[in-house]
Write an enzyme that holds these catalytic residues in place. Structure first.
Site, PDB file in Angstrom:
ATOM      1  N   SER A 261       0.814  -1.207   0.000  1.00 44.27           N
ATOM      2  CA  SER A 261       0.000   0.000   0.000  1.00 44.27           C
ATOM      3  C   SER A 261       0.856   1.269   0.000  1.00 44.27           C
ATOM      4  O   SER A 261       1.741   1.399  -0.833  1.00 44.27           O
ATOM      5  CB  SER A 261      -0.944  -0.060   1.195  1.00 44.27           C
ATOM      6  OG  SER A 261      -2.098   0.653   0.906  1.00 44.27           O
ATOM      7  N   LYS A 265       4.244   2.086  -2.293  1.00 45.86           N
ATOM      8  CA  LYS A 265       4.657   3.293  -3.040  1.00 45.86           C
ATOM      9  C   LYS A 265       6.085   3.647  -2.613  1.00 45.86           C
ATOM     10  O   LYS A 265       6.957   3.968  -3.424  1.00 45.86           O
ATOM     11  CB  LYS A 265       3.739   4.483  -2.723  1.00 45.86           C
ATOM     12  CG  LYS A 265       2.232   4.238  -2.868  1.00 45.86           C
ATOM     13  CD  LYS A 265       1.426   5.501  -2.589  1.00 45.86           C
ATOM     14  CE  LYS A 265       0.018   5.290  -2.063  1.00 45.86           C
ATOM     15  NZ  LYS A 265      -0.951   4.609  -2.844  1.00 45.86           N
ATOM     16  N   HIS A 402      -7.652  -5.653  -0.166  1.00 47.05           N
ATOM     17  CA  HIS A 402      -6.421  -4.879  -0.009  1.00 47.05           C
ATOM     18  C   HIS A 402      -5.685  -5.379   1.242  1.00 47.05           C
ATOM     19  O   HIS A 402      -6.050  -5.020   2.365  1.00 47.05           O
ATOM     20  CB  HIS A 402      -6.831  -3.415   0.156  1.00 47.05           C
ATOM     21  CG  HIS A 402      -5.702  -2.455   0.243  1.00 47.05           C
ATOM     22  ND1 HIS A 402      -4.917  -2.128  -0.825  1.00 47.05           N
ATOM     23  CD2 HIS A 402      -5.220  -1.734   1.290  1.00 47.05           C
ATOM     24  CE1 HIS A 402      -4.011  -1.231  -0.454  1.00 47.05           C
ATOM     25  NE2 HIS A 402      -4.163  -0.981   0.830  1.00 47.05           N
TER      26      HIS A 402
HETATM   27  C1  GCU Z   1      -5.391   4.795   1.568  1.00 55.73           C
HETATM   28  C2  GCU Z   1      -4.765   5.552   0.431  1.00 55.73           C
HETATM   29  C3  GCU Z   1      -3.912   4.662  -0.460  1.00 55.73           C
HETATM   30  C4  GCU Z   1      -2.943   3.876   0.370  1.00 55.73           C
HETATM   31  C5  GCU Z   1      -3.663   3.159   1.477  1.00 55.73           C
HETATM   32  C6  GCU Z   1      -2.756   2.433   2.472  1.00 55.73           C
HETATM   33  O1  GCU Z   1      -6.356   3.936   1.075  1.00 55.73           O
HETATM   34  O2  GCU Z   1      -5.789   6.170  -0.295  1.00 55.73           O
HETATM   35  O3  GCU Z   1      -3.205   5.432  -1.401  1.00 55.73           O
HETATM   36  O4  GCU Z   1      -2.216   2.986  -0.439  1.00 55.73           O
HETATM   37  O5  GCU Z   1      -4.394   4.088   2.243  1.00 55.73           O
HETATM   38  O6  GCU Z   1      -1.598   2.778   2.630  1.00 55.73           O
HETATM   39  O7  GCU Z   1      -3.276   1.539   3.137  1.00 55.73           O
END
Ligand code: GCU
Length: 422
Positions: A261, A265, A402
């Site tokens: 997540s 990134k 997710h």
């Molecule tokens: C939120 C965010 C995402 C990110 C995620 C996470 O959903 O919008 O960009 O990847 O959190 O880190 O769990």
């Protein structure tokens, strides 16, 4: 005439901003878009060989990501002091050694401690390692009473016993499903992990964490072209790498950065910007991770900038609602990792992260892997769930939400054995 043109412009601007914070998850509504060319230089030269990629195109793309997205690291501070809390603790029934150290950074009269937890397989020394930030503290990744509990800020979560922005015993081992440490050890890998909030607490202020240690006199916020949180977290991984290079129990040539997540990134940017890392695993990294921004599917740049203004540099804010003006897209971030092994994974129910956009991005980045004669993604169509594709650059779609699941780790470990450790 002039007035109506101005009104039209203002209307388009407002409309674009309104659109930028709306989320679409309908494939039919994905706009037409054209990706920036990976293999054509800014001067229009076709890139046909790895040397041209490395000398001409890669530096151009890297510069754009620094300048427009993640920000530059503003200078240097002294190497951290390394405090060893535990050097060779016995763990996992004698299968592994556990180490716990703090990297203590100093700058502008302030200090910042970053706690590193390591499990290294005794059977494979020096060991290849998986290096990844965790969301809930080092103590949450394994139910091991010896793991020190971080004192850093954390978002409150009473169901996990996180109150007054502090961790407690209650979350010990809570996230173990995401971190199958014993399976990693059995596959011959060590694990190195850090609570990401120790490098920079994840909220919109730049008063704590690493940034103030770098401020020039009178500065209290990063400049528009300077690092924000993701840049700082990636920098933190590089500092852990500096330490790993000094640890004879670790094979520093085989450090695989893993992230889920927002930490996916971060993993991608860390590996793109520091070529000492051997490989990268991006799990459900989504918007401004592996997914193509121009698809505007699920989370968009506008939404990410609005909800997480601390993640990207000031220069990036101008792209909210203006994806087509970005000089890069995320396939180019993936390509910066080439020729090193890269695994991108998505989950069917994680539409917010745009699984198809992640696949298409990996597919487009494959052109650079092919320059090196490496196996990447040749598939035209997105694979069905539980059918990994590719090679040195791999992709899979897992059924479900997710998260990081056992299926994901089974693929990552098998792939890492094949492509990273040889
Ligand atoms: C939120 C965010 C995402 C990110 C995620 C996470 O959903 O919008 O960009 O990847 O959190 O880190 O769990």
């Amino acid at each position: 005439m002039k007035l109506s043109l101005t009104l039209l412009f203002v209307f388009l601007l407002l409309n674009s901003h309104a659109q930028s914070t709306k989320s679409n998850v309908d494939e039919e509504l994905v706009p037409q878009y054209e990706l920036p060319e990976i293999l054509v230089s800014e001067k229009g030269r076709k890139i046909k060989k790895p040397e041209q990629w490395e000398k001409i195109r890669r530096p151009e793309i890297l510069h754009l990501f620094v300048q427009e997205v993640y920000g530059k690291v503003p200078g240097e501070i002294a190497p951290p002091e390394v405090i060893v809390y535990e050097d060779r603790g016995e763990a996992f029934g004698g299968k592994a050694i556990r180490k716990q150290i703090d990297l203590v950074f100093e700058g502008n009269g302030r200090t910042l401690s970053v706690g590193v937890l390591m499990y290294l397989p005794k059977a494979a020394s020096p060991a290849p390692v998986i290096l990844g930030y965790n969301f809930l503290g080092n103590h949450a990744i394994v139910d091991d009473p010896e793991i020190r509990i971080s004192e850093s800020w954390v978002r409150n979560n009473p169901s996990l016993g996180i109150v007054n922005n502090h961790f407690t015993e209650q979350s010990r081992g809570f996230d173990a499903e995401s971190w199958p440490v014993e399976k990693m050890l059995d596959a011959g890998f060590g694990l190195v992990t850090v609570y990401y909030g120790e490098v920079d607490p994840d909220y919109d202020d730049f008063e704590n964490g690493i940034h103030p240690l770098f401020y020039k006199e009178g500065q209290d916020h990063p400049a528009a072209d300077e690092w924000a949180s993701i840049g700082a977290w990636a920098w933190g991984l590089s500092r852990v790498m500096d330490y790993l290079e000094t640890d004879s129990d670790v094979n520093a040539k085989q450090v695989i950065v893993f992230g889920h997540s927002r930490l996916g990134k971060t993993a991608l940017w860390a590996v793109a910007s520091d070529q000492r890392f051997a490989a990268c695993i991006s799990n459900d990294s989504g918007c401004m991770g592996a997914a193509l921004s121009r698809r505007r599917f699920g989370e968009t740049i506008g939404i990410a900038n609005k909800n997480f203004p601390q993640w990207f540099c000031g220069n990036f804010k101008k792209y909210s609602g203006f994806e087509d003006y970005l000089p890069i897209d995320q396939h180019m971030l993936l390509a910066l990792i080439a020729p090193r092994p890269l695994y991108v994974a998505s989950a069917t129910e994680d539409l917010w992260s745009d699984p198809k956009g992640e696949f298409l991005s990996a597919q487009a980045a494959s052109a650079v892997y092919r320059l090196y004669g490496l196996t990447a993604i040749d598939d035209e169509q997105m694979p069905s769930p539980e059918h990994p594709v590719g090679g040195v650059l791999s992709y899979h779609l897992r059924t479900g939400k997710h998260a990081v699941k056992p299926f994901d780790w089974e693929q990552y470990l098998q792939w890492a054995k094949e492509y990273v450790v040889h």
